[in-house]
Design an enzyme around this catalytic site. Structure first.
Site, mmCIF file in Angstrom:
data_model
loop_
_atom_site.group_PDB
_atom_site.id
_atom_site.type_symbol
_atom_site.label_atom_id
_atom_site.label_comp_id
_atom_site.label_asym_id
_atom_site.label_seq_id
_atom_site.Cartn_x
_atom_site.Cartn_y
_atom_site.Cartn_z
ATOM 1 N N SER A 184 0.851 -1.193 0.000
ATOM 2 C CA SER A 184 0.000 0.000 0.000
ATOM 3 C C SER A 184 0.890 1.247 0.000
ATOM 4 O O SER A 184 2.118 1.136 0.034
ATOM 5 C CB SER A 184 -0.924 -0.011 1.214
ATOM 6 O OG SER A 184 -0.150 -0.051 2.387
ATOM 7 N N SER A 185 0.279 2.397 -0.020
ATOM 8 C CA SER A 185 0.988 3.686 0.000
ATOM 9 C C SER A 185 1.904 3.900 -1.195
ATOM 10 O O SER A 185 2.960 4.499 -1.076
ATOM 11 C CB SER A 185 1.837 3.844 1.280
ATOM 12 O OG SER A 185 1.058 3.618 2.404
ATOM 13 N N LEU A 186 1.508 3.400 -2.355
ATOM 14 C CA LEU A 186 2.342 3.630 -3.542
ATOM 15 C C LEU A 186 1.974 4.929 -4.246
ATOM 16 O O LEU A 186 2.606 5.299 -5.223
ATOM 17 C CB LEU A 186 2.174 2.468 -4.532
ATOM 18 C CG LEU A 186 2.901 1.175 -4.174
ATOM 19 C CD1 LEU A 186 2.644 0.118 -5.234
ATOM 20 C CD2 LEU A 186 4.407 1.416 -4.034
ATOM 21 N N GLY A 187 0.953 5.578 -3.758
ATOM 22 C CA GLY A 187 0.559 6.843 -4.389
ATOM 23 C C GLY A 187 -0.380 6.655 -5.565
ATOM 24 O O GLY A 187 -0.278 7.354 -6.565
ATOM 25 N N GLU A 234 -10.914 -7.960 0.899
ATOM 26 C CA GLU A 234 -12.000 -6.984 0.912
ATOM 27 C C GLU A 234 -12.143 -6.165 -0.374
ATOM 28 O O GLU A 234 -13.191 -5.601 -0.623
ATOM 29 C CB GLU A 234 -11.918 -6.074 2.129
ATOM 30 C CG GLU A 234 -10.531 -5.602 2.465
ATOM 31 C CD GLU A 234 -10.525 -4.723 3.720
ATOM 32 O OE1 GLU A 234 -9.618 -3.887 3.803
ATOM 33 O OE2 GLU A 234 -11.431 -4.843 4.566
ATOM 34 N N LYS A 268 11.391 -6.442 -19.973
ATOM 35 C CA LYS A 268 11.151 -7.679 -19.223
ATOM 36 C C LYS A 268 9.754 -7.645 -18.576
ATOM 37 O O LYS A 268 8.988 -8.604 -18.680
ATOM 38 C CB LYS A 268 12.231 -7.793 -18.137
ATOM 39 C CG LYS A 268 12.216 -9.087 -17.386
ATOM 40 C CD LYS A 268 13.457 -9.172 -16.502
ATOM 41 C CE LYS A 268 13.340 -10.294 -15.504
ATOM 42 N NZ LYS A 268 14.396 -10.221 -14.499
ATOM 43 N N CYS A 297 -10.593 26.973 12.388
ATOM 44 C CA CYS A 297 -11.620 26.198 13.096
ATOM 45 C C CYS A 297 -11.294 26.153 14.596
ATOM 46 O O CYS A 297 -11.500 27.147 15.274
ATOM 47 C CB CYS A 297 -11.785 24.823 12.480
ATOM 48 S SG CYS A 297 -13.436 24.171 12.756
ATOM 49 N N MET A 346 -9.448 29.101 15.486
ATOM 50 C CA MET A 346 -10.223 30.346 15.622
ATOM 51 C C MET A 346 -10.893 30.365 16.991
ATOM 52 O O MET A 346 -10.902 31.379 17.697
ATOM 53 C CB MET A 346 -11.273 30.413 14.501
ATOM 54 C CG MET A 346 -12.143 31.649 14.541
ATOM 55 S SD MET A 346 -13.759 31.285 15.245
ATOM 56 C CE MET A 346 -14.742 32.572 14.508
ATOM 57 N N GLN A 347 -11.409 29.210 17.398
ATOM 58 C CA GLN A 347 -12.090 29.146 18.702
ATOM 59 C C GLN A 347 -11.102 29.470 19.823
ATOM 60 O O GLN A 347 -11.401 30.270 20.715
ATOM 61 C CB GLN A 347 -12.698 27.749 18.894
ATOM 62 C CG GLN A 347 -13.746 27.418 17.816
ATOM 63 C CD GLN A 347 -14.298 25.999 17.921
ATOM 64 O OE1 GLN A 347 -13.799 25.174 18.682
ATOM 65 N NE2 GLN A 347 -15.329 25.710 17.144
ATOM 66 N N HIS A 362 -12.795 25.758 7.004
ATOM 67 C CA HIS A 362 -11.511 25.161 6.636
ATOM 68 C C HIS A 362 -11.095 25.610 5.233
ATOM 69 O O HIS A 362 -11.395 24.921 4.254
ATOM 70 C CB HIS A 362 -11.615 23.631 6.660
ATOM 71 C CG HIS A 362 -11.722 23.075 8.031
ATOM 72 N ND1 HIS A 362 -10.625 22.776 8.798
ATOM 73 C CD2 HIS A 362 -12.802 22.773 8.795
ATOM 74 C CE1 HIS A 362 -11.018 22.296 9.969
ATOM 75 N NE2 HIS A 362 -12.334 22.294 9.991
ATOM 76 N N GLU A 376 -8.364 25.382 3.855
ATOM 77 C CA GLU A 376 -7.381 24.481 3.233
ATOM 78 C C GLU A 376 -8.014 23.493 2.262
ATOM 79 O O GLU A 376 -7.313 22.924 1.433
ATOM 80 C CB GLU A 376 -6.570 23.742 4.304
ATOM 81 C CG GLU A 376 -7.314 22.683 5.102
ATOM 82 C CD GLU A 376 -7.998 23.217 6.356
ATOM 83 O OE1 GLU A 376 -8.387 24.408 6.371
ATOM 84 O OE2 GLU A 376 -8.166 22.441 7.317
#
Ligand code: GLN
Length: 570
Positions: free
Chosen positions: A31-34, A167, A241, A398, A401-402, A524, A526
């Site tokens: 996993s995490s290969l992008g 899965e 190959k 968020c 800010m609070q 948010h 972002e």
């Protein structure tokens, strides 16, 4: 209007012209290969050729959505305009393209099953046996088809997980069936895999890729293009190959070497004609690629004038994926000024009044991001006090800010026990609370203010100046709101409410005018920043941090000169 006309008007618009084509992206070996970046980069290239794209993420886990999953485990929860709490890959999709994503663009096995079980309980299956094939696979196919709206030419569907996982099987079976039903010209399979370098042997190894493709083929999927993640490049021999053993065309073995910025991946793919190969496969005629704006952005990224340091004071700082969009937005803000933003992660719990100066004085800007729960709140309040008193640019998002407003009410308005009922349920001076607490309605559990809400900006404020607009829309994900009983106390001491919902119910932005840059927003920002369209608040905040940096540089230079002159006079 007749009944049939009425029902027609509610039906989805009929597709004009050629059918929407699908590119399915799977992953193998580890996993995490992008995969998400690979899918987003392909979409980016197709968009640069005038095609209209969308992207969808299929997550094989059983949680209904990532909303309640721990940021420690699952990274950031990304929020779309329609308020869907989604996988962070949707953030990449939006940053790399103009696709408009909604709840329909992220599915989990949990949500697919939830749908099926609801239908089953309602009796929709008329007593038939409900099975993975065809019921689960049909539901998956229907969810995929739903994003192929008339305004989309190509839909990229990313299947989460790794080939071989139990899965993800129903998803793979569903896309296999789609190839069978729609034909080769309308579907392409991209498989992202790993070609590791084994230092002891001094060689790149193709076997994991061969096995992964074998696994994929055993469930009936023959990849059309392989994206091979490697540390460096892959030689022609190795490509051949892999092509031979995996039965793909030689030029369809693409190297995805490690790069220092994900924004370089589309360019690496373009160099290897990934878009060209897929368009040829899908029989699509498109305009030539237009990458100039993207290349200009990369030039800014690679050649910054100088570096500014922003401290992010939060509680998940060891898990940078929990602040993915935030980190990207700061980078975008830097692009706007051609500066590199170095993020310094500061664990909120570590900040104390005695050490705040030593911990924070060297920063050019301080940012407290969103968050939930009590941990680290005191440290955040301390960092904010320090930023306010020392005139360091401060950006609160968020929770940030609070805490910014709570700090102000405590230390400037002199109400020492001011708090949010999230952290002190019995607080007498509750500056933030759930509006429902006021109205005496029972706590509605998970209910959050989610997704896009309009906000009216007050003319003459920093917020209005940043956006250059009177009305904006931003995305939310929070429960607690500013208590308007505190309008008067904060305003009389100089804090300005510069943004609120058009009905004046919710306060969205607060700021301090007597400060280089001091602003907090309940939403948010972002989630809406892109490398080619840096968010105005981030651009302005990084601009203020750059000014502080420049001011401090010239101060240092002046004192060095003075020292030099003094030494000379001695
Ligand atoms: N915990 C706060 C709230 O729920 C802030 C949430 C956030 O920062 N996303 O209101």
């Amino acid at each position: 209007m007749t009944v049939s006309q009425q029902s027609n008007s509610n039906a989805p618009a009929e597709r004009q012209g050629p059918p929407c084509k699908f590119i399915f992206v799977t992953g193998g070996v580890v996993s995490s290969l992008g995969k998400g970046i690979a899918a987003a980069s392909i979409a980016n290239l197709l968009e640069s050729r005038g095609l209209r794209v969308t992207l969808q993420k299929m997550d094989p886990y059983l949680n209904v959505d990532p909303g309640t999953m721990s940021p420690f485990q699952h990274g950031e929860v990304f929020v779309t305009d329609d308020g869907a709490e989604t996988d962070l890959d949707l953030g990449h999709y939006e940053r790399f393209t103009h696709a408009k994503l909604t709840q329909a663009n992220n599915w989990t096995s949990g949500r697919i099953y939830e749908k099926i079980l609801t239908k089953e309980r309602r009796g929709d299956y008329l007593g038939k046996t409900v099975q993975v094939i065809p019921h689960v696979t049909n539901e998956i196919k229907a969810s995929i088809q739903r994003v192929a709206t008339p305004d989309v030419d190509v839909a990229l569907i990313e299947i989460g997980g790794t080939v071989g996982d139990i899965e993800s099987l129903p998803f793979l079976e569903a896309i296999r069936q789609m190839r069978h039903e729609m034909g080769r010209d309308n579907t392409a399979f991209v498989h992202v895999t790993l070609v590791p370098y084994i230092a002891a042997a001094g060689e790149l190894k193709t076997k994991p890729t061969q096995h992964s493709v074998k696994e994929l083929r055993s469930i009936g999927i023959q990849p059309d293009l392989l994206v091979c993640r490697t540390e460096g490049d892959i030689s022609r021999d190795i490509r051949e190959k892999i092509a031979l053993f995996c039965d793909v065309a030689g030029d369809a073995v693409v190297a995805a070497a490690d790069v220092d910025s994900v924004y370089k991946v589309p360019v690496k793919f373009a160099e290897q004609q990934v878009d060209e190969i897929l368009l040829h496969h899908l029989r699509i005629d498109a305009q030539p690629r237009r990458l100039e704006p993207w290349l200009e952005m990369l030039d800014r990224l690679d050649h910054p004038d100088y570096t500014v340091t922003i401290g992010i004071v939060g509680k998940y700082v060891d898990y940078e994926d929990s602040y993915k969009s935030l980190k990207e937005s700061l980078l975008h803000g830097g692009l706007a000024h051609r500066v590199r933003v170095e993020v310094r992660w500061v664990e909120a719990e570590s900040i104390t009044p005695a050490e705040a100066h030593q911990q924070l004085a060297s920063l050019d800007g301080i940012l407290v991001p969103g968050g939930f729960g009590n941990r680290g709140i005191d440290g955040m309040l301390e960092a904010i006090r320090y930023a306010r008193e020392s005139k360091i640019p401060y950006f609160g998002i968020c929770l940030g800010m609070q805490t910014m407003v709570i700090e102000f009410v405590r230390n400037v308005c002199g109400i020492a026990d001011a708090h949010s009922t999230e952290f002190e349920p019995a607080a007498k001076n509750r500056v933030f609370f759930k509006l429902r607490e006021l109205k005496g309605v029972e706590d509605l559990g998970g209910t959050m203010r989610l997704g896009s809400w309009p906000c009216v900006l007050k003319p003459g404020t920093l917020a209005h100046d940043c956006y250059g607009e009177d009305k904006i829309d931003e995305r939310h994900r929070h429960r607690y709101e500013f208590n308007r009983e505190f309008d008067e106390p904060i305003q009389s001491k100089g804090m300005v409410i510069s943004g609120e919902t058009p009905d004046h119910t919710y306060v969205e932005i607060c700021e301090l005018p007597d400060h280089p840059w001091y602003l907090g927003c309940q939403f948010h920002p972002e989630f809406k920043s892109k490398p080619l369209e840096p968010h105005p608040l981030f651009a302005s905040f990084v601009g203020a941090a750059s000014q502080r940096r420049a001011g401090r540089d010239s101060e240092r230079k002046r004192s060095e000169e003075e020292q030099f002159l003094r030494a000379g006079n001695r």
